[in-house]
Design a protein around this motif. Structure first.
Motif, PDB file in Angstrom:
ATOM      1  N   GLY B   9       0.807  -1.219   0.000  1.00  0.00           N
ATOM      2  CA  GLY B   9       0.000   0.000   0.000  1.00  0.00           C
ATOM      3  C   GLY B   9       0.834   1.261   0.000  1.00  0.00           C
ATOM      4  O   GLY B   9       0.332   2.349  -0.245  1.00  0.00           O
ATOM      5  N   PHE B  10       2.079   1.119   0.331  1.00  0.00           N
ATOM      6  CA  PHE B  10       3.007   2.259   0.281  1.00  0.00           C
ATOM      7  C   PHE B  10       4.414   1.710   0.385  1.00  0.00           C
ATOM      8  O   PHE B  10       4.611   0.539   0.734  1.00  0.00           O
ATOM      9  CB  PHE B  10       2.731   3.275   1.404  1.00  0.00           C
ATOM     10  CG  PHE B  10       2.962   2.736   2.809  1.00  0.00           C
ATOM     11  CD1 PHE B  10       4.150   3.001   3.478  1.00  0.00           C
ATOM     12  CD2 PHE B  10       1.997   1.957   3.445  1.00  0.00           C
ATOM     13  CE1 PHE B  10       4.370   2.504   4.770  1.00  0.00           C
ATOM     14  CE2 PHE B  10       2.207   1.460   4.731  1.00  0.00           C
ATOM     15  CZ  PHE B  10       3.394   1.738   5.395  1.00  0.00           C
ATOM     16  N   TRP B  11       5.371   2.544   0.089  1.00  0.00           N
ATOM     17  CA  TRP B  11       6.769   2.112   0.178  1.00  0.00           C
ATOM     18  C   TRP B  11       7.137   1.996   1.643  1.00  0.00           C
ATOM     19  O   TRP B  11       7.145   3.007   2.352  1.00  0.00           O
ATOM     20  CB  TRP B  11       7.666   3.136  -0.524  1.00  0.00           C
ATOM     21  CG  TRP B  11       9.080   2.648  -0.671  1.00  0.00           C
ATOM     22  CD1 TRP B  11       9.550   1.383  -0.490  1.00  0.00           C
ATOM     23  CD2 TRP B  11      10.202   3.450  -1.047  1.00  0.00           C
ATOM     24  NE1 TRP B  11      10.889   1.324  -0.741  1.00  0.00           N
ATOM     25  CE2 TRP B  11      11.324   2.586  -1.073  1.00  0.00           C
ATOM     26  CE3 TRP B  11      10.377   4.790  -1.366  1.00  0.00           C
ATOM     27  CZ2 TRP B  11      12.599   3.034  -1.402  1.00  0.00           C
ATOM     28  CZ3 TRP B  11      11.644   5.240  -1.695  1.00  0.00           C
ATOM     29  CH2 TRP B  11      12.742   4.362  -1.716  1.00  0.00           C
ATOM     30  N   GLY B  12       7.367   0.773   2.084  1.00  0.00           N
ATOM     31  CA  GLY B  12       7.624   0.540   3.504  1.00  0.00           C
ATOM     32  C   GLY B  12       6.517  -0.291   4.122  1.00  0.00           C
ATOM     33  O   GLY B  12       6.502  -0.538   5.316  1.00  0.00           O
ATOM     34  N   ASP B  13       5.555  -0.711   3.313  1.00  0.00           N
ATOM     35  CA  ASP B  13       4.453  -1.547   3.801  1.00  0.00           C
ATOM     36  C   ASP B  13       4.989  -2.940   4.171  1.00  0.00           C
ATOM     37  O   ASP B  13       6.152  -3.260   3.937  1.00  0.00           O
ATOM     38  CB  ASP B  13       3.357  -1.626   2.713  1.00  0.00           C
ATOM     39  CG  ASP B  13       1.997  -1.987   3.296  1.00  0.00           C
ATOM     40  OD1 ASP B  13       1.920  -2.238   4.514  1.00  0.00           O
ATOM     41  OD2 ASP B  13       1.000  -2.009   2.531  1.00  0.00           O
ATOM     42  N   TRP B  14       4.117  -3.765   4.689  1.00  0.00           N
ATOM     43  CA  TRP B  14       4.505  -5.064   5.270  1.00  0.00           C
ATOM     44  C   TRP B  14       5.243  -5.949   4.257  1.00  0.00           C
ATOM     45  O   TRP B  14       4.669  -6.334   3.231  1.00  0.00           O
ATOM     46  CB  TRP B  14       3.233  -5.760   5.754  1.00  0.00           C
ATOM     47  CG  TRP B  14       3.481  -6.909   6.676  1.00  0.00           C
ATOM     48  CD1 TRP B  14       4.422  -7.006   7.657  1.00  0.00           C
ATOM     49  CD2 TRP B  14       2.753  -8.132   6.700  1.00  0.00           C
ATOM     50  NE1 TRP B  14       4.331  -8.198   8.300  1.00  0.00           N
ATOM     51  CE2 TRP B  14       3.318  -8.921   7.740  1.00  0.00           C
ATOM     52  CE3 TRP B  14       1.691  -8.652   5.968  1.00  0.00           C
ATOM     53  CZ2 TRP B  14       2.850 -10.193   8.049  1.00  0.00           C
ATOM     54  CZ3 TRP B  14       1.217  -9.913   6.286  1.00  0.00           C
ATOM     55  CH2 TRP B  14       1.789 -10.682   7.309  1.00  0.00           C
ATOM     56  N   PRO B  15       6.485  -6.294   4.547  1.00  0.00           N
ATOM     57  CA  PRO B  15       7.295  -7.034   3.569  1.00  0.00           C
ATOM     58  C   PRO B  15       6.784  -8.453   3.281  1.00  0.00           C
ATOM     59  O   PRO B  15       7.096  -9.018   2.240  1.00  0.00           O
ATOM     60  CB  PRO B  15       8.681  -7.116   4.231  1.00  0.00           C
ATOM     61  CG  PRO B  15       8.665  -6.130   5.338  1.00  0.00           C
ATOM     62  CD  PRO B  15       7.245  -5.968   5.757  1.00  0.00           C
ATOM     63  N   GLN B  16       5.999  -9.010   4.196  1.00  0.00           N
ATOM     64  CA  GLN B  16       5.522 -10.403   4.023  1.00  0.00           C
ATOM     65  C   GLN B  16       4.375 -10.503   3.017  1.00  0.00           C
ATOM     66  O   GLN B  16       4.071 -11.587   2.508  1.00  0.00           O
ATOM     67  CB  GLN B  16       5.007 -10.947   5.358  1.00  0.00           C
ATOM     68  CG  GLN B  16       6.028 -11.476   6.363  1.00  0.00           C
ATOM     69  CD  GLN B  16       7.379 -10.821   6.345  1.00  0.00           C
ATOM     70  OE1 GLN B  16       8.220 -11.220   5.559  1.00  0.00           O
ATOM     71  NE2 GLN B  16       7.600  -9.827   7.188  1.00  0.00           N
ATOM     72  N   ALA B  17       3.710  -9.365   2.756  1.00  0.00           N
ATOM     73  CA  ALA B  17       2.464  -9.414   1.984  1.00  0.00           C
ATOM     74  C   ALA B  17       2.619 -10.005   0.573  1.00  0.00           C
ATOM     75  O   ALA B  17       1.816 -10.860   0.182  1.00  0.00           O
ATOM     76  CB  ALA B  17       1.833  -8.021   1.923  1.00  0.00           C
ATOM     77  N   PRO B  18       3.616  -9.599  -0.208  1.00  0.00           N
ATOM     78  CA  PRO B  18       3.688 -10.116  -1.590  1.00  0.00           C
ATOM     79  C   PRO B  18       3.753 -11.645  -1.646  1.00  0.00           C
ATOM     80  O   PRO B  18       3.004 -12.270  -2.407  1.00  0.00           O
ATOM     81  CB  PRO B  18       4.971  -9.483  -2.128  1.00  0.00           C
ATOM     82  CG  PRO B  18       5.191  -8.258  -1.296  1.00  0.00           C
ATOM     83  CD  PRO B  18       4.664  -8.600   0.064  1.00  0.00           C
ATOM     84  N   ALA B  19       4.616 -12.238  -0.803  1.00  0.00           N
ATOM     85  CA  ALA B  19       4.746 -13.700  -0.834  1.00  0.00           C
ATOM     86  C   ALA B  19       3.445 -14.371  -0.404  1.00  0.00           C
ATOM     87  O   ALA B  19       3.018 -15.373  -0.997  1.00  0.00           O
ATOM     88  CB  ALA B  19       5.894 -14.133   0.075  1.00  0.00           C
TER      89      ALA B  19
END
Lengths: 399, 454
Positions: B9-19
């Motif tokens: 949702g923004f640069w710095g959002d939750w890193p786990q989300a894409p996977a």
């Protein structure tokens, strides 16, 4: 009877920035509550409610299909985005602030709300009772709205007689409104619940803390602190007197900046009748009314009515009924028409020019009061009071 | 039917989300929204220090980590990770892919042409904010100037066979809308369908904010937030969208969570302007079909405006903020007094600021004046913030805060962070530009091949 509840019970929402403006979306928790929200939340009220968080104006957009209202609140972020200095620079918590908005709901709507929350409406929705601490329901009730803090002495069965604890709460209450960060109160109204304004010191409780000089000194100091707080507060204090204001109660009225009294109100300094010395109240009476009249009333202990008090200049508004309501009108007018800063400075000026002696005298009176309280006439007066016997001083002598 | 999944949702959002989005179930597109208003200026500063930088570098790492799965599951990626150097970003991805999966064919599409910082002289911009300074006044301090493009160039990149699309400045909603347009071959004059796609994009653009995150339902009633599922737009026909999430993940998609996001930062709902369509958000219907499935339909749109939005940023002085914690007794009062003490000392030093603010966090700093007097709390954080053009004055102010510990009211702590320092303010200057003045550029880069233009 309608009940007051925070908007949070009826709606949820989210906010974020749009330049220097904040966009607040407010959504009805139940679709059928949407019309009620529309009726309660006009852009003017929202602007007024958030006036310390944003300069406005506020635009309201109705979105009936989503049962939502969208507000664009201008002038909110001190320049907006990366320029503003607020901790909430993006206005992310503005929706939550607006959900504090108090609404009056009918018993029917309240029942619906209760049902929606399965009988467990979050207690935050009644924060008004909460903000002022556990005190409410107690001897002192506070209500802050529209920058007017109304303090009610709430011991109607004891004719709002003053106890050390009540005095302490009264002092804190005035102090908090005067100088706590976050306080937006601008005018204080002091009133009594029930038939009386204040019957003075609660003689029954007075002796529960002991009958030593130190104990009496403590009680007198507590009253002193309240009176001093009233005189030195930057906020104007309006007393709404209905029923009697006797002894310490009269002192509260005399220490106020403005006194509204109902025609049937009674004032008096009955101390000498119970073998006591009108300590603090005498200092105030001598400074606030013509001294010769004060002298007569202090020594005789003779009660006088509101009309006389008006003639003596200690009642400023004489009304036929509803002194508290009149006081609120006066307060609301002051909130709108008078600068808080200028009032504060003026009070400070009056204190230096006119009241500096008074503050010293009040201080001295504490010792006088405590000293007199340990002497036999007061003992005799108190005993008679406790035994509910009439007093006859025909054959007494001076100590 | 296609399924488009939000990944950031923004640069710095939750890193786990894409996977989690790739592994949690079937999806066709993964969209990453990286660019907030001033993100461009931060990237521009990085590019000035190192010309190969200027894009969201974490994106390259995320893609490399997921690449085999993306290829295997045929999930295409659309992102605004390009910042002010989308070509650099694309090349970095190609380089990584060649190393990680030699021989694997991968095409990265690049959408750019939005960056007009170097050709400002010939362009005419109209200020969008009436109170903004004239552009000429801030011209020498401009750090970034980017035009917002719509979905059209992204559609072109999808059609061109890109597996991964890296955009510069495009509207957040275009990232989601483009695959819908491409899949259903939506005409750019079918305004209701374009409006529906835009609304889907608006719901997805803030990530989990539509699926149970930051949701004020029945206070904290969203059960499972540990592995919160980011929202997915499932599209069966271009005039309606189903917002959902992977069943295996946490969070919640309900009419309420979707509505909250629909209202987020929309301004006048009847005129939500994008380069492709003007959307009437008050026309939206939201229906909760079943748990975690919400249907959006009946959305109406009209022709887009004649102009495109440009976002510029410029250096506008310095800002300093420092904090100190005060404890009981009278925490709030002491914190307030300490703040006033700093103000007096700064005044005595002759320090000048454009703005100065004292906040007592814990005693209604955010919700100032809407509540009664706060109850005494265990501790209150004093926050002092100031803004100005004179960096030395702000530096001097920074030295006045921590000494309060020994020279101010008692009971102060929390100074381990050290002396606060001023940082640059990047102010935002939004404007409008004629559509004819700028053209998007779509380029493709492939593994084992040179770039081909379009």
């Amino acid at each position: 009877m309608a009940r007051k509840i925070a908007l949070l019970a009826l709606a949820h929402g989210r906010s974020g920035d749009k330049g220097d403006a904040v966009n607040i979306g407010i959504i009805a928790r139940m679709p059928e509550w949407y019309n009620f929200l529309v009726s309660q939340l006009d852009s003017y009220k929202v602007a007024h409610f958030l006036r310390h968080m944003a300069d406005g104006p506020v635009m309201r957009y109705e979105m009936p299909k989503l049962q939502a209202l969208n507000f664009v609140v201008e002038g909110a972020l001190g320049g907006g985005g990366s320029v503003g200095l607020k901790i909430d620079a993006q206005g992310k918590t503005y929706a939550h602030a607006l959900l504090r908005f108090p609404v009056e709901v009918s018993p029917e709507l309240f029942a619906e709300i209760e049902q929606h929350w399965n009988g467990e409406i979050p207690r935050e929705c009644f924060y008004f009772a909460d903000v002022r601490g556990e005190r409410n329901q107690e001897d002192l009730v506070e209500d802050s709205e529209a920058r007017i803090l109304t303090i009610s002495l709430n011991r109607p069965k004891r004719r709002n007689a003053l106890t050390p604890r009540l005095l302490e709460m009264l002092r804190d209450s005035i102090h908090n409104a005067s100088s706590m960060p976050g306080s937006r109160d601008k005018v204080i109204i002091l009133q009594g619940e029930g038939e009386a304004f204040c019957a003075g010191m609660d003689l029954k409780e007075l002796r529960q803390n002991g009958t030593s000089y130190a104990a009496y000194h403590g009680v007198a100091s507590a009253l002193h602190d309240v009176l001093r707080q009233m005189i030195t507060s930057p906020l104007p204090v309006i007393s709404a007197v209905r029923g009697s204001a006797m002894g310490g109660g009269a002192a509260l009225a005399l220490a106020s900046d403005i006194v509204v009294a109902e025609r049937t109100a009674k004032f008096g300094f009955p101390e000498t009748k119970i073998g006591f010395v009108p300590g603090l109240v005498s200092a105030l009476a001598m400074r606030r009314m013509p001294s010769s009249a004060a002298r007569e009333l202090l020594l005789s202990g003779r009660p006088f009515d509101a009309e006389r008090a008006y003639d003596l200049g200690i009642v400023h508004h004489l009304v036929d009924y509803d002194a508290p309501g009149h006081a609120r009108e006066i307060a609301a007018k002051m909130v709108m028409e008078n600068s808080a800063d200028a009032i504060a400075r003026s009070k400070s000026l009056l204190m230096t020019t006119a009241d500096s002696q008074l503050l010293n005298e009040l201080h001295l009176a504490v010792t006088m009061f405590a000293g007199a309280a340990t002497l036999p006439p007061f003992e005799r007066g108190m005993r008679a009071f406790e035994e509910k016997k009439p007093l006859d001083w025909s054959h007494d002598s001076r100590e | 039917m296609i399924r488009i999944a939000s990944a950031q949702g923004f640069w710095g959002d939750w890193p786990q989300a894409p996977a989690l989005q790739v592994r949690g179930g079937q999806i066709d597109f993964l969209v990453f929204d990286y660019l907030a208003e001033v993100t461009m200026s931060i990237l521009e500063k990085q590019r000035r220090r190192d010309p190969s930088k200027g894009y969201a570098t974490d994106f390259v790492d995320v893609i490399s980590g997921l690449l085999p799965e993306l290829i295997e599951k045929k999930v295409r990626v659309i992102s605004s990770a390009g910042g002010v150097n989308p070509v650099g970003c694309a090349k970095a991805i190609i380089e990584r892919a060649e190393k990680l999966m030699p021989g694997q064919k991968l095409t990265v599409g690049v959408v750019h042409g939005d960056n007009i910082i170097d050709k400002m002289d010939g362009l005419e911009l109209t200020a969008l904010d009436q109170n903004a300074p004239p552009l000429a006044d801030v011209r020498s301090r401009l750090l970034s100037a980017n035009v917002y493009f719509g979905a059209a160039p992204i559609v072109q990149a999808i059609k061109g066979g890109a597996d991964i699309i890296v955009c510069g400045r495009v509207t957040d909603t275009a990232l989601t809308m483009a695959p819908i347009i491409e899949h259903f071959n939506v005409s750019f004059t079918n305004y209701n369908a374009l409006a529906t796609g835009t609304v889907a994009g608006h719901v997805l653009e803030c990530g989990a904010q539509a699926s149970g995150g930051n949701f004020l339902g029945k206070t904290l009633s969203v059960d499972d937030l540990v592995e919160i599922g980011f929202p997915i737009a499932e599209v069966h026909s271009p005039n309606e969208v189903i917002i959902t999430k992977h069943e295996s993940l946490g969070g919640l998609v309900s009419a309420q969570t979707v509505k909250e996001q629909l209202l987020y930062e929309i301004g006048d709902p009847r005129e939500y302007l994008t380069p492709d369509v003007t959307v009437d958000f008050s026309s939206i219907n939201v229906t909760e079909i079943e748990r975690d499935r919400v249907r959006i339909h009946g959305v109406q749109g009209g022709p887009p405006p004649e102009t495109l939005k440009v976002s510029c940023s410029y250096e506008d002085g310095f800002l300093l903020a420092g904090t100190l914690v005060y404890t009981w007794p009278e925490a709030a009062m002491k914190a307030r007094r300490a703040g006033e003490l700093v103000r007096s000392r700064a005044r005595a030093l002759g320090l000048e600021f454009d703005d100065f603010r004292i906040e007592t966090i814990g005693a209604f700093a955010c919700h100032e004046g809407v509540a009664g007097a706060p109850k005494e709390t265990g501790e209150v954080t004093l926050r002092i913030a100031a803004r100005g053009r004179n960096k030395a004055h702000l530096e001097a102010l920074g030295k006045e805060i921590i000494p309060l510990v020994l020279t101010g009211p008692p009971g102060a702590t929390g100074y381990a962070g050290g002396r606060p320092k001023p940082h640059d303010i990047l102010a935002y200057w939004p404007g409008l530009i004629s559509r004819k003045a700028v053209q998007p550029v779509v380029e493709f880069f492939s593994t084992g091949a040179a770039a081909k233009g379009a």
